[in-house]
Write a protein that holds these residues in place. Sequence first.
Motif: not given
Length: 301
Positions: A81-99
């Motif tokens: 029902q929703a993707p999962r957060l795989l990693a996040a970096d507050p300096d890059l403001l980057a979010i990696l999530s599952s497909p």
Amino acid sequence: MTPTTPDKPFPPELRDWVAGHLPGLSSSEDRSWPRSTSRVWHVRTEDGKRDAYVKISPSTGEFEREVAGYAYAAAHLDDTQAPRLLAADPDLLAILSSPLPGRVVRDLPLPTSTELSLYEDAGRLLRRWHDASAPGTDTDRAAVRSDMQGKAQEAADCLKPLAPHLPADRLALVEAASTELAGLAEQLPLVYRHGDYETRNWLYDQETDRLALIDFSTAAHGIAATEFVWLCGAVWPKRPDLRDAYFTGYGRPLTGDEDRLLQLLTVRLGASYLRTGLTKQREDLIKRGHLVLDRMATHRP
């Protein structure tokens, strides 16, 4: 997600960060929406066995809201029902999530029976999201109060420039938005909202007939009825069957105060479209503004 043209380049520092979490990274495909603040890529490993989405948030606030939204989704929705957060970096403001499998619902051609089932599922999914919510803090209430006061003031600011362009009943609705929004909002409870519950953030997998929810960058406490503004202005007036299916899934009708708030928030949106269109000589926004206001003049609970 709809790619932009031309593709946005994948920053080297972002590639290095993703590669640290997705060994064997080999390709990236731009999947941003066609606006300057949207930066999203679909990434894959060389062997094709792993893929993910990576996003650069436009601001620290959106980054923090999205990370919190992913945590909330993981706690209350299953992984279909929703993707999962795989990693996040507050300096890059980057979010990696599952497909997740499926396609964005907006502009997706579907049979009427499938649309009705999908809208019912969308209402049911949002009700599950809302029901898991804590009631909100004094800080949350203050933020909602400020937001509603701002929207009321925006409606008030539209009255004079729109007066020559609107019949009396439409102008009366804009005036009602300027005077009623803050008081209506103060009476209604808070829930943790998705915040952008539009069809562009619904992902439908036709093979499994499953609906999923994406994009949590505007997740925050607010009033439940505010989730429905876009649907109220853009979809339901011409498709009341989809509204009925949606609220069948949601499990309850709106209260009188919720419905009035929804109508006046949609009026405020239409007035904003029209004023901007007149100021910038944008015929598309002028037509959209008149259309929304016409629809709200015949709005039914």
